[in-house]
Write an enzyme that holds these catalytic residues in place. Structure first.
Site, PDB file in Angstrom:
ATOM      1  N   ASN A   1      40.923   4.864  63.603  1.00 37.69           N
ATOM      2  CA  ASN A   1      40.678   6.127  64.287  1.00 37.69           C
ATOM      3  C   ASN A   1      39.494   6.796  63.565  1.00 37.69           C
ATOM      4  O   ASN A   1      38.912   6.199  62.645  1.00 37.69           O
ATOM      5  CB  ASN A   1      41.937   6.993  64.234  1.00 37.69           C
TER       6      ASN A   1
ATOM      7  N   SER B   1      40.701   5.054  73.379  1.00 40.65           N
ATOM      8  CA  SER B   1      41.332   6.307  73.772  1.00 40.65           C
ATOM      9  C   SER B   1      40.458   7.520  73.456  1.00 40.65           C
ATOM     10  O   SER B   1      39.818   7.585  72.404  1.00 40.65           O
ATOM     11  CB  SER B   1      42.653   6.453  73.015  1.00 40.65           C
TER      12      SER B   1
ATOM     13  N   CYS C   1      45.561  11.085  64.808  1.00 39.74           N
ATOM     14  CA  CYS C   1      44.498  11.971  65.264  1.00 39.74           C
ATOM     15  C   CYS C   1      44.253  13.035  64.199  1.00 39.74           C
ATOM     16  O   CYS C   1      45.153  13.777  63.864  1.00 39.74           O
ATOM     17  CB  CYS C   1      44.894  12.625  66.571  1.00 39.74           C
TER      18      CYS C   1
ATOM     19  N   LEU D   1      43.162  16.959  71.256  1.00 39.11           N
ATOM     20  CA  LEU D   1      44.159  16.383  72.166  1.00 39.11           C
ATOM     21  C   LEU D   1      44.358  17.202  73.441  1.00 39.11           C
ATOM     22  O   LEU D   1      45.474  17.333  73.942  1.00 39.11           O
ATOM     23  CB  LEU D   1      45.517  16.218  71.465  1.00 39.11           C
TER      24      LEU D   1
ATOM     25  N   ASN E   1      33.935  14.886  66.349  1.00 37.06           N
ATOM     26  CA  ASN E   1      34.611  15.509  67.479  1.00 37.06           C
ATOM     27  C   ASN E   1      35.870  16.197  66.999  1.00 37.06           C
ATOM     28  O   ASN E   1      36.536  15.735  66.068  1.00 37.06           O
ATOM     29  CB  ASN E   1      34.946  14.488  68.574  1.00 37.06           C
TER      30      ASN E   1
END
Lengths: 254, 303
Positions: free
Chosen positions: B192, B21, B130, B73, B69
């Site tokens: 993640n 993702s 995230c 979102l 990064n």
């Protein structure tokens, strides 16, 4: 847009930090528009990890070659500078939107700051082919562009230290020019450091002239998927790799 | 001929390599460079109910063998996904796993219920980890209770397989993993990105507009492999491993540690062909070692 292996036909060191790389590619030499770029894998390891983007500097459709002009400024460009003639580079391109050429404008002023000359040289060649009158303003910190061959356009050079041409900034020359020529017939293009682009945008705004600028931003994917290279514009965030790198100067929120 | 096909948490896959993702958009951009039908599955960029602008630039900073990064979102919201991205992906066979992110339990319900109506969507990956948003991700995924709440909520809202994507930015990932399993997750995906920072010493400013961001790429692989190893020994549900995979050998480390499938993220930026090369490489590895299939390497770490 495709990913391919391009053979290095020539790799020249032009000065302390400027290099010119000639690569073989039927597609890129035929399809690339001035202002578009390629995303190059500069080495095979993990450090540096990401590809580096370079504007298409020149292209020759018949010879199936294209050239990159680059400056060594960090890890990626340093790694690229060590690649040898005969080696193959993994290249993705052509990418980005390219400069728009307005048929109505009979002349063009190209403002280049340092390595910003890279895509503008490609644009100049195309404009000359289209029988436009082309003026190029090349500004740099010091005299390191004596290797540049001028072909078909008027060149004004300036350096910040006065070692060549006019002492001062490229945008000074631009401002003067816009006071003397009927600039509504001229398309203005700029590529170089952010400060220069911001100044050029300000001058264009004050003269109510259109100006296309080519922006630079750190890229990851280079193809519009990761959303990493965003720039703030009057219409929200845009991607430098896909919506750009060329934007109307008035669109950008500095 | 080695057969790499598998069924994971009820999802039929032709091979165990997925696109992670956030690195593959919704497939459209990469479709010009890669045959999407050769990839095991695509996990979409996370979608939120409402469009999100994302973080101020710069959003990317390269670091040794990796990158930070702080995209934030950015996405066009649920409706746009259904209207535009989904029809595009209908043209391909590749299984679609949709990543969803919400600020509230209510948003997760809306995302889960709506997406479950589309047969093209084979599973949901819950992004509760995230590190680049203030609410939502951070709030839910770093605490066991938050994780439990979200997973239970989504569990009630969908019959689709639920994959919970775990954050490494926690004290003990095994606790979160167990909670997710208890709450009804069908599989876990980890890790993640890892919270990190980079400073430009010339400007004396952070390289990222958001100051901090998530680290990914080869640099994080050892941490990811260790976490997959730990989680595999804490839960019974299958694990999808990721973190710095750029070669088949990298992927195999994850299988040996306990993963049943892997995802490739940053590797796609380096080489869009990465997933294809990894799939071929896994086959060659199994053939070279005269192994019949994935079951011969999944969790087969010799201790």
């Amino acid at each position: 847009m495709a990913q391919q292996r391009s053979r290095i036909i020539n790799h020249q060191k032009l000065s302390d930090t400027y290099y010119k790389l000639t690569l073989e590619s039927r597609e890129i030499s035929a399809l690339a528009k001035p202002g578009q770029f390629v995303n190059v894998r500069v080495n095979s390891g993990t450090c540096p990890l990401l590809r580096r983007p370079f504007a298409v500097h020149r292209k020759d459709k018949d010879k199936e070659l294209f050239e990159l002009l680059y400056e060594v400024v960090g890890n990626g460009t340093r790694a690229l500078s060590m690649r040898k003639i005969g080696e193959e580079l993994d290249v993705i391109g052509p990418l980005g939107n390219g400069f728009k050429i307005d048929r109505e404008k009979k002349s063009a002023i190209l403002v280049a700051g340092g390595i910003g000359i890279a895509p503008l040289a490609c644009l100049a060649e195309e404009l000359i082919k289209q029988k436009k009158e082309v003026f190029v303003i090349l500004g740099s910190k010091t005299n390191n562009f004596n290797w540049l061959s001028v072909d078909g356009y008027k060149l004004s050079v300036c350096t910040e230290d006065g070692s060549a041409g006019h002492k001062g900034l490229a945008t000074d020359i631009l401002e003067n020019m816009l006071s003397t020529i009927p600039y509504t017939l001229s398309a203005i293009y700029a590529c170089g450091p952010k400060a220069m682009l911001k100044a050029a945008a300000g001058i264009a705004l004050s003269k109510q002239a259109d100006c296309q600028i080519s922006l630079e931003e750190k890229l990851a994917c280079g193809i519009g998927a990761c959303l990493g290279c965003s720039v703030k514009t009057k219409n929200g965030y845009k991607l430098v790799c896909k919506d750009g790198p060329v934007f109307n100067s008035g669109e950008i929120i500095w | 001929m080695v057969d790499l096909s598998l069924e994971l948490a009820g999802i039929k896959l032709k091979n165990p390599v997925m696109a992670a993702s956030g690195t593959f958009g919704y497939g459209k951009e990469y479709s010009e460079l890669v045959n999407l039908n050769k990839i095991g599955a695509i996990v979409t960029k996370s979608i939120t109910v409402n469009p999100r602008e994302g973080n101020p630039p710069p959003r990317i900073a390269e670091t040794p063998a990796g990158m930070l990064n702080a995209i934030g979102l950015q996405n066009e919201g649920l409706q746009k996904f259904i209207d535009e991205a989904l029809p595009f992906l209908e043209k391909y066979e590749v299984p679609l796993i949709v990543s969803i992110a919400g600020e509230t339990a209510k948003e997760f319900i809306e995302l889960a219920e709506t997406l479950s109506k589309y047969p093209k969507v084979k599973a949901l990956e819950i992004n509760i980890s995230c590190p680049n948003v203030e609410k939502g991700g951070m709030l839910f995924g770093c605490a066991p209770e938050g994780t439990e709440e979200v997973v239970k909520t989504v569990r009630q809202a969908t019959g689709l397989p639920i994959i919970v994507k775990l954050s490494p930015n926690v004290t003990d990932i095994r606790i979160i993993a167990k909670k997710a399993e208890e709450a009804g997750a069908n599989a876990l995906s980890l890790i993640n990105t890892i919270l990190g920072m980079s400073i430009d010493v010339n400007t004396q400013k952070p390289r990222l507009g958001n100051i901090t961001g998530g680290l990914s790429g080869p640099a994080i692989k050892p941490i990811a492999v260790r976490m997959v190893y730990e989680v595999a020994r804490a839960v019974k549900i299958p694990i999808i491993g990721m973190g710095g995979i750029t070669t088949a050998e990298d992927a195999i480390e994850f299988f040996l540690a306990g993963a049943s499938a892997v995802q490739i993220g940053t590797g796609n930026f380096v080489d869009p062909q990465c997933s294809i090369k990894v799939i071929d490489g896994i086959k060659k590895y199994l053939e070279g070692k005269k192994l019949s299939g994935l079951k011969d390497i999944i969790r087969k770490l010799r201790a």
